[in-house]
Each structure stands twice: as C-alpha cells, then as structure tokens.
Design a protein around this motif. Structure first.
Motif, PDB file in Angstrom:
ATOM      1  N   ALA A 155       0.835  -1.204   0.000  1.00  0.00           N
ATOM      2  CA  ALA A 155       0.000   0.000   0.000  1.00  0.00           C
ATOM      3  C   ALA A 155       0.870   1.254   0.000  1.00  0.00           C
ATOM      4  CB  ALA A 155      -0.933   0.003   1.204  1.00  0.00           C
ATOM      5  N   LEU A 156       1.962   1.219   0.753  1.00  0.00           N
ATOM      6  CA  LEU A 156       2.878   2.354   0.784  1.00  0.00           C
ATOM      7  C   LEU A 156       3.437   2.620  -0.606  1.00  0.00           C
ATOM      8  CD1 LEU A 156       4.575   4.505   2.269  1.00  0.00           C
ATOM      9  CD2 LEU A 156       6.285   2.706   2.660  1.00  0.00           C
ATOM     10  N   TRP A 157       3.864   1.573  -1.301  1.00  0.00           N
ATOM     11  CA  TRP A 157       4.433   1.767  -2.642  1.00  0.00           C
ATOM     12  C   TRP A 157       3.384   2.237  -3.638  1.00  0.00           C
ATOM     13  CZ3 TRP A 157       9.244   2.661  -3.509  1.00  0.00           C
ATOM     14  CH2 TRP A 157      10.185   2.197  -2.600  1.00  0.00           C
ATOM     15  N   PHE A 158       2.154   1.734  -3.511  1.00  0.00           N
ATOM     16  CA  PHE A 158       1.086   2.226  -4.392  1.00  0.00           C
ATOM     17  C   PHE A 158       0.807   3.708  -4.134  1.00  0.00           C
ATOM     18  CE2 PHE A 158      -0.181  -2.246  -5.175  1.00  0.00           C
ATOM     19  CZ  PHE A 158      -0.308  -2.180  -6.555  1.00  0.00           C
ATOM     20  N   ALA A 159       0.936   4.147  -2.898  1.00  0.00           N
ATOM     21  CA  ALA A 159       0.737   5.560  -2.576  1.00  0.00           C
ATOM     22  C   ALA A 159       1.918   6.395  -3.038  1.00  0.00           C
ATOM     23  CB  ALA A 159       0.536   5.719  -1.068  1.00  0.00           C
ATOM     24  N   LEU A 160       3.114   5.829  -2.948  1.00  0.00           N
ATOM     25  CA  LEU A 160       4.340   6.571  -3.244  1.00  0.00           C
ATOM     26  C   LEU A 160       4.611   6.733  -4.740  1.00  0.00           C
ATOM     27  CD1 LEU A 160       6.848   7.954  -2.044  1.00  0.00           C
ATOM     28  CD2 LEU A 160       7.987   5.734  -2.148  1.00  0.00           C
ATOM     29  N   MET A 161       4.278   5.744  -5.532  1.00  0.00           N
ATOM     30  CA  MET A 161       4.637   5.790  -6.957  1.00  0.00           C
ATOM     31  C   MET A 161       4.066   7.014  -7.689  1.00  0.00           C
ATOM     32  SD  MET A 161       6.854   3.614  -7.909  1.00  0.00           S
ATOM     33  CE  MET A 161       7.695   3.786  -6.366  1.00  0.00           C
ATOM     34  N   PRO A 162       2.807   7.386  -7.496  1.00  0.00           N
ATOM     35  CA  PRO A 162       2.328   8.603  -8.167  1.00  0.00           C
ATOM     36  C   PRO A 162       3.076   9.858  -7.705  1.00  0.00           C
ATOM     37  CG  PRO A 162       0.476   7.293  -7.392  1.00  0.00           C
ATOM     38  CD  PRO A 162       1.712   6.679  -6.812  1.00  0.00           C
ATOM     39  N   LEU A 163       3.387   9.936  -6.424  1.00  0.00           N
ATOM     40  CA  LEU A 163       4.158  11.067  -5.910  1.00  0.00           C
ATOM     41  C   LEU A 163       5.519  11.116  -6.579  1.00  0.00           C
ATOM     42  CD1 LEU A 163       4.873  13.391  -3.971  1.00  0.00           C
ATOM     43  CD2 LEU A 163       5.432  11.644  -2.252  1.00  0.00           C
ATOM     44  N   GLU A 164       6.194   9.997  -6.647  1.00  0.00           N
ATOM     45  CA  GLU A 164       7.507   9.942  -7.275  1.00  0.00           C
ATOM     46  C   GLU A 164       7.422  10.353  -8.748  1.00  0.00           C
ATOM     47  OE1 GLU A 164       9.705   9.519  -4.515  1.00  0.00           O
ATOM     48  OE2 GLU A 164      10.653   7.802  -5.480  1.00  0.00           O
ATOM     49  N   PHE A 165       6.396   9.898  -9.438  1.00  0.00           N
ATOM     50  CA  PHE A 165       6.219  10.219 -10.852  1.00  0.00           C
ATOM     51  C   PHE A 165       6.070  11.731 -11.058  1.00  0.00           C
ATOM     52  CE2 PHE A 165       3.428  10.125 -14.763  1.00  0.00           C
ATOM     53  CZ  PHE A 165       4.417   9.706 -15.635  1.00  0.00           C
ATOM     54  N   VAL A 166       5.278  12.369 -10.215  1.00  0.00           N
ATOM     55  CA  VAL A 166       5.084  13.824 -10.328  1.00  0.00           C
ATOM     56  C   VAL A 166       6.372  14.559  -9.959  1.00  0.00           C
ATOM     57  CG1 VAL A 166       3.824  15.825  -9.418  1.00  0.00           C
ATOM     58  CG2 VAL A 166       2.588  13.729  -9.977  1.00  0.00           C
ATOM     59  N   LEU A 167       7.063  14.117  -8.930  1.00  0.00           N
ATOM     60  CA  LEU A 167       8.307  14.782  -8.525  1.00  0.00           C
ATOM     61  C   LEU A 167       9.398  14.650  -9.585  1.00  0.00           C
ATOM     62  CD1 LEU A 167       8.522  13.908  -4.719  1.00  0.00           C
ATOM     63  CD2 LEU A 167       7.922  16.103  -5.758  1.00  0.00           C
ATOM     64  N   ILE A 168       9.460  13.521 -10.260  1.00  0.00           N
ATOM     65  CA  ILE A 168      10.424  13.367 -11.352  1.00  0.00           C
ATOM     66  C   ILE A 168      10.104  14.360 -12.468  1.00  0.00           C
ATOM     67  CG2 ILE A 168      11.186  11.823 -13.209  1.00  0.00           C
ATOM     68  CD1 ILE A 168      10.923   9.517 -11.121  1.00  0.00           C
ATOM     69  N   GLN A 169       8.833  14.475 -12.810  1.00  0.00           N
ATOM     70  CA  GLN A 169       8.425  15.447 -13.829  1.00  0.00           C
ATOM     71  C   GLN A 169       8.828  16.857 -13.417  1.00  0.00           C
ATOM     72  OE1 GLN A 169       4.170  15.038 -14.759  1.00  0.00           O
ATOM     73  NE2 GLN A 169       4.381  12.922 -14.068  1.00  0.00           N
ATOM     74  N   ALA A 170       8.591  17.184 -12.155  1.00  0.00           N
ATOM     75  CA  ALA A 170       8.913  18.517 -11.657  1.00  0.00           C
ATOM     76  C   ALA A 170      10.416  18.772 -11.722  1.00  0.00           C
ATOM     77  CB  ALA A 170       8.402  18.676 -10.219  1.00  0.00           C
TER      78      ALA A 170
END
Length: 164
Positions: free
Chosen positions: A47-62
C-alpha cells in the motif's frame, strides 16, 4: 539583466535537483519503512508503494521541468514538443493517482498508524500534482498565508501556454 537570468538559472537548478533528491529520499525512506509496515500487517508495504509511486512520478516530472526550464530563461520559451509532453502528463497523472489509490485500497493497512502514513503519502502526491499542474500551492513559509489565496497559475502551466 544578465545577473537576474544567472540567479534564476541557479534557482531552477536548485529546484530541479531538490525535487530529484526528494524522489531518492522518499524511495529510501519507503524501503526502510516498508519493513516496519509489513510487520504491522499484510499488504501495508505494498500500500505504501502504491501511494508513493504517483508522488515519485510527479516529482520526477517537476525535477526534469526545472532543469530544462533553465534553457529558456529570458526571451526563450518552452519548446512546443516539450509543452505537448507535459500537457499529456497533465492528463495521465490523475489516472496514475487513481491507480495508486486503487492499489492502496486493495492493500489497505490494518493498523491505524500504517493507514495514516499511506494516506498522507498519497494525499501528498495529489498536492504535488495540483501544485505543478493546477494551482500553485508552494510558497516560502513567510509568504504562504498571504499568497495561497491568490490561486496563482503554476510556472509549468504558464510555460506550456507560452510554448511556440
């Protein structure tokens, strides 16, 4: 004028590297936290990784955006192809956030602390998406209260609109 552009380039470098460092820091923290969460109940680490992956994706874009934005400071503009890419990401990101939410729900932690951690991480991913693609949310602490109500357009969105 040249000094101003130089300061902006340094600022954008700092912002870009900061976002990418956050990606690494959150991933490292998740690896450490996953062991504790897994011992708290089945699926909590997932669950932690499912929550984290979208955050990581947006931060990489940023991070990539800020590093690339250094090249068009001044009279330049974001290249049209890059603007199209970020417009596409603007549409894809909510789908990835929803997929992350589905993964969180499917693996929802049984302990309250693990549940709070996972929810906070997923909400933070949403806040980062909003901050970069909808409404600017991040300001220096000393200005946050006075600026947040102004509903300013994020720099990324302004650059996408101004692209040739």
């Amino acid at each position: 004028m040249r000094d101003r552009f130089s300061r902006l380039r340094r600022k954008y470098l700092s912002l870009g590297l900061g976002e990418l460092a956050a990606v690494a820091a959150f991933a490292a923290a998740a690896f450490v936290l996953q062991q504790r969460l897994d011992s708290a109940g089945a699926g909590a680490g997932a669950a932690l990784w499912f929550a984290l992956m979208p955050l990581e994706f947006v931060l990489i874009q940023a991070g990539v955006y800020w590093l690339l934005a250094r090249t068009w400071i001044g009279p330049g503009r974001m290249p049209l192809q890059l603007a199209r890419l970020f417009r596409g990401l603007r549409i894809i990101n909510p789908l990835i956030l929803l997929a992350g939410l589905a993964g969180v729900i499917a693996n929802f932690p049984s302990t309250p602390l693990a549940a709070v951690v996972v929810i906070v991480v997923w909400v933070f991913g949403n806040a980062e998406y909003v901050n970069y693609y909808l409404v600017r949310l991040s300001y220096p602490w000393t200005q946050w209260a006075s600026e947040i109500g102004r509903w300013r357009t994020p720099k990324l969105v302004k650059d996408m609109r101004a692209a040739r």
